[in-house]
Design a protein around this motif. Structure first.
Motif, PDB file in Angstrom:
ATOM      1  N   VAL A  82       0.824  -1.213   0.000  1.00 22.28           N
ATOM      2  CA  VAL A  82       0.000   0.000   0.000  1.00 22.28           C
ATOM      3  C   VAL A  82       0.860   1.265   0.000  1.00 22.28           C
ATOM      4  O   VAL A  82       0.341   2.358  -0.256  1.00 22.28           O
ATOM      5  CB  VAL A  82      -0.998   0.027   1.181  1.00 22.28           C
ATOM      6  N   ALA A  83       2.157   1.129   0.270  1.00 20.91           N
ATOM      7  CA  ALA A  83       3.046   2.291   0.231  1.00 20.91           C
ATOM      8  C   ALA A  83       4.479   1.828   0.044  1.00 20.91           C
ATOM      9  O   ALA A  83       4.877   0.777   0.546  1.00 20.91           O
ATOM     10  CB  ALA A  83       2.921   3.110   1.508  1.00 20.91           C
ATOM     11  N   LEU A  84       5.236   2.634  -0.690  1.00 22.66           N
ATOM     12  CA  LEU A  84       6.666   2.403  -0.912  1.00 22.66           C
ATOM     13  C   LEU A  84       7.394   3.715  -0.659  1.00 22.66           C
ATOM     14  O   LEU A  84       7.002   4.758  -1.185  1.00 22.66           O
ATOM     15  CB  LEU A  84       6.949   1.963  -2.346  1.00 22.66           C
ATOM     16  N   GLU A  85       8.424   3.664   0.148  1.00 16.81           N
ATOM     17  CA  GLU A  85       9.259   4.831   0.412  1.00 16.81           C
ATOM     18  C   GLU A  85      10.687   4.441   0.057  1.00 16.81           C
ATOM     19  O   GLU A  85      11.379   3.793   0.839  1.00 16.81           O
ATOM     20  CB  GLU A  85       9.149   5.227   1.888  1.00 16.81           C
ATOM     21  N   GLN A  86      11.083   4.798  -1.155  1.00 20.33           N
ATOM     22  CA  GLN A  86      12.370   4.344  -1.676  1.00 20.33           C
ATOM     23  C   GLN A  86      13.453   5.382  -1.416  1.00 20.33           C
ATOM     24  O   GLN A  86      13.332   6.536  -1.801  1.00 20.33           O
ATOM     25  CB  GLN A  86      12.262   4.061  -3.172  1.00 20.33           C
ATOM     26  N   GLY A  87      14.508   4.933  -0.757  1.00 24.41           N
ATOM     27  CA  GLY A  87      15.683   5.754  -0.534  1.00 24.41           C
ATOM     28  C   GLY A  87      16.822   5.247  -1.395  1.00 24.41           C
ATOM     29  O   GLY A  87      16.669   4.292  -2.161  1.00 24.41           O
ATOM     30  N   ARG A  88      17.971   5.873  -1.251  1.00 18.94           N
ATOM     31  CA  ARG A  88      19.116   5.463  -2.062  1.00 18.94           C
ATOM     32  C   ARG A  88      19.563   4.048  -1.715  1.00 18.94           C
ATOM     33  O   ARG A  88      19.875   3.257  -2.598  1.00 18.94           O
ATOM     34  CB  ARG A  88      20.268   6.443  -1.847  1.00 18.94           C
ATOM     35  N   LEU A  89      19.560   3.708  -0.413  1.00 19.94           N
ATOM     36  CA  LEU A  89      20.032   2.388   0.022  1.00 19.94           C
ATOM     37  C   LEU A  89      18.925   1.460   0.507  1.00 19.94           C
ATOM     38  O   LEU A  89      19.007   0.251   0.327  1.00 19.94           O
ATOM     39  CB  LEU A  89      21.065   2.544   1.139  1.00 19.94           C
ATOM     40  N   LEU A  90      17.907   2.040   1.150  1.00 16.79           N
ATOM     41  CA  LEU A  90      16.848   1.230   1.751  1.00 16.79           C
ATOM     42  C   LEU A  90      15.481   1.665   1.247  1.00 16.79           C
ATOM     43  O   LEU A  90      15.264   2.839   0.937  1.00 16.79           O
ATOM     44  CB  LEU A  90      16.885   1.351   3.275  1.00 16.79           C
TER      45      LEU A  90
END
Length: 162
Positions: A82-90
């Motif tokens: 229901v949600a994705l929070e994409q960072g550079r590493l995680l």
């Protein structure tokens, strides 16, 4: 930290190891297992029906798509992204659990894995957690909870500078 409320179904103890099964959700449609180490752990005295909260870190939640065959991980929770929070590493992935309405958990995986899996909102996945990564604490009834909160508030007020 993921938290799921449930009721203790059973606890089996041998030596300093206990295995506890917990029915999660209002209707108990999902069963999770926790491994409790230490003969003196209070869980060894708990009884079936006791309300408990299952706790597990986001970093301990593995994700699988179309998992088939046998696997030793006891805790398998199907859900929808229901949600994705994409960072550079995680990448933090939020799943709405299929078997526990109105309940979500989170997984923290490498962005490399999220990219490799081509995760998108709406994907059907399975969250996996080893039983030794599950913690279990007793739930406190609402009257005791409000007494504890009141004591904390009064204690904090007494310690504030004038």
């Amino acid at each position: 930290m993921n938290q799921l409320s449930g009721r203790l179904l059973a606890i089996d103890t041998h030596g300093s190891v206990s295995i506890a099964d917990v029915a999660v959700g209002e209707h108990g449609t999902l069963t999770l297992t926790a491994m409790v180490l230490g003969a003196a752990h209070p869980a060894t005295t708990w009884c079936a029906g006791q309300p408990v909260t299952m706790l597990f870190k986001e970093s301990e939640v593995a994700l699988a798509r179309q998992l088939s065959g046998q696997i030793s991980l006891r805790n398998r929770m199907p859900g929808q992204v229901v949600a994705l929070e994409q960072g550079r590493l995680l990448t933090r992935v939020r799943l709405a659990l299929q078997d526990v309405p109105d309940t979500c958990i989170e997984s923290l995986i490498t962005t490399r894995s999220a990219t490799s899996m081509q995760l998108v909102i709406g994907d059907q996945l399975e969250a996996l957690v080893k039983s030794n990564e599950m913690s279990m604490v007793p739930q406190v009834d609402s009257q005791i909870q409000s007494q504890i909160q009141s004591q904390i508030q009064h204690g904090a007020a007494a310690q504030e500078p004038a």
